[in-house]
Design a protein around this motif. Sequence first.
Motif, short mmCIF file in Angstrom:
data_model
loop_
_atom_site.label_atom_id
_atom_site.label_comp_id
_atom_site.label_asym_id
_atom_site.label_seq_id
_atom_site.Cartn_x
_atom_site.Cartn_y
_atom_site.Cartn_z
N GLY A 29 -72.39 24.59 62.11
CA GLY A 29 -71.71 25.40 62.88
C GLY A 29 -70.61 26.11 62.82
O GLY A 29 -70.11 26.76 62.07
N SER A 30 -69.61 25.39 63.53
CA SER A 30 -68.20 25.68 63.27
C SER A 30 -67.65 24.98 61.99
O SER A 30 -66.52 25.17 61.63
CB SER A 30 -67.34 25.22 64.72
OG SER A 30 -67.60 23.85 65.02
N CYS A 31 -68.59 24.03 61.55
CA CYS A 31 -68.02 23.34 60.27
C CYS A 31 -68.19 24.42 59.10
O CYS A 31 -68.87 25.19 59.07
CB CYS A 31 -69.16 22.18 60.07
SG CYS A 31 -68.96 20.88 61.14
N ALA B 146 -76.76 29.47 73.39
CA ALA B 146 -76.94 29.69 72.15
C ALA B 146 -78.42 29.26 71.66
O ALA B 146 -78.81 28.29 72.24
CB ALA B 146 -76.00 29.08 71.17
N ILE B 147 -79.00 30.09 70.91
CA ILE B 147 -80.42 29.60 70.41
C ILE B 147 -80.01 29.54 69.05
O ILE B 147 -79.89 30.54 68.18
CB ILE B 147 -81.58 30.70 70.64
CG1 ILE B 147 -81.64 30.88 71.99
CG2 ILE B 147 -82.82 30.24 69.92
CD1 ILE B 147 -82.24 32.03 72.41
N ASP B 148 -80.10 28.19 68.46
CA ASP B 148 -79.93 27.83 67.13
C ASP B 148 -80.17 26.56 66.66
O ASP B 148 -80.66 25.72 67.33
CB ASP B 148 -78.50 28.11 66.92
CG ASP B 148 -77.99 28.87 65.39
OD1 ASP B 148 -78.74 28.27 64.42
OD2 ASP B 148 -77.28 29.83 65.29
N MET B 149 -79.90 26.25 65.40
CA MET B 149 -80.13 24.70 64.81
C MET B 149 -79.30 23.63 65.83
O MET B 149 -78.07 23.97 65.84
CB MET B 149 -79.78 24.62 63.57
CG MET B 149 -80.50 25.60 62.42
SD MET B 149 -79.91 25.31 60.76
CE MET B 149 -79.12 26.73 60.53
N ALA B 150 -80.04 22.72 66.05
CA ALA B 150 -79.58 21.76 66.98
C ALA B 150 -78.35 20.97 66.31
O ALA B 150 -77.01 20.73 67.12
CB ALA B 150 -80.66 20.66 67.23
N GLY B 151 -78.22 20.75 65.06
CA GLY B 151 -76.98 20.34 64.43
C GLY B 151 -75.81 21.20 64.47
O GLY B 151 -74.82 20.91 65.06
N ALA B 152 -75.87 22.48 64.67
CA ALA B 152 -75.21 23.29 64.69
C ALA B 152 -74.44 23.57 65.91
O ALA B 152 -73.17 23.67 66.36
CB ALA B 152 -75.36 24.76 64.17
N VAL B 153 -75.16 23.62 66.93
CA VAL B 153 -74.80 23.58 68.44
C VAL B 153 -74.18 22.13 68.83
O VAL B 153 -73.09 22.37 69.39
CB VAL B 153 -75.79 24.13 69.26
CG1 VAL B 153 -76.14 25.51 69.26
CG2 VAL B 153 -77.16 23.19 69.49
N LEU B 154 -74.91 21.20 68.56
CA LEU B 154 -74.23 20.05 68.89
C LEU B 154 -72.76 19.74 68.31
O LEU B 154 -72.18 18.94 68.78
CB LEU B 154 -75.37 18.82 68.88
CG LEU B 154 -76.59 18.68 69.83
CD1 LEU B 154 -77.39 17.68 69.30
CD2 LEU B 154 -75.93 18.43 71.26
#
Lengths: 164, 207
Positions: A29-31, B146-154
């Motif tokens: 994500g922000s990573c 946001a609608i996106d990959m769980a890893g990316a949002v969390l």
Amino acid sequence: MIQNAFIKVGMADLNVTQRSGVLKTTGLGSCVGLTLYDAKAKVAGMAHVMLPASEIAKEGTLNIAKYADTAVPELIERMQKLGAAASRMEAKMAGGAQMFAFAANHDTMRIGPRNVESCKEQLKKFGVPLKAEDTGGNYGRTIEFDCDTGILVIRSVQHGVKEL
Amino acid sequence: MGAFKELREFQLDVLKEVGNIGAGHAATALSTLLNKPVDMQVPKVRMLPFEEISASIGGEEQVVLAIFLRVEGEAPGNMFFILALESAKKLLKNLVGLQQVSEEGEYTELELSALNEIGNILAGSYLSSLADFTKLHLSPTVPSLAIDMAGAVLSFGLLQFGQMGDQALLIETKFLEGNHEVEGHFFLIPDPESFDKIFTALGVDGL
């Protein structure tokens, strides 16, 4: 057809491989997912950077893969041990998104762009050229780097598959 | 950080109660919105490695609908309300006034706005009951969806813990609409420094 096994790179983690293998990290994500590659030695490395600078760390034992300013030197060193030369390395990166649209006055809200900037500074410091990037935006990415071809595959929910 | 690993049983119970009260009020709010019963599961309070946090909602690459807001005030933290995509559609279908539900994977502006508002109401009731319970001043920021990959949002909610280590302490509550069509998850991730304040406010020894 031989299916390459993925070499998983977790969050705040890094890994290297030689000759073959696909490095993969999910849910950026922000990573920032940063890859370094020495095509001649066929050595590849990937880091999943979570925060821009280790000076903000409050942890006892520093996880050097987590911060841009510690992950990049470590990745280079680990690759050199496998026969790579820093002078031949090329970098690619993806991620650094702003997942949620907030007023950008919060410092943490800008963490994605700051991670990207910090990675770039480090690359500059070590003289590693940035060959391609897919950073920013407001969406998550999963990336795979093929050590054999040097191709970085980026998958996202909203924008499909991209190759760098 | 070491202190977090030695959370005592009663401290875990206190945090479970925090989840119970917060999510309980949120479940009631949802039940009122849907005019249907909503069941809530016993909250889970766990110290989890970053990698494992998205496991309960289908893993890092699972696409989810996430409503995120930052909790500000005396015990700051991050809050997520997470719905599986099918659940989000069913939630919209069940709500009066939104009969026209677009195809799978597609959300209209109106639908997103409605979901954002649902998230706002639920998170608001979670937080206000928590603020009443602890007598701490807590206020939510405007929610963002946001609608996106769980890893990316969390991962966005783990930055504060990221400075301390590779694990996060979170309070997770799952709830299900009566006939289990809609499943939602609440994640409250107080900032590491906020736990002491919560414990003190509730009259138990801190970390």
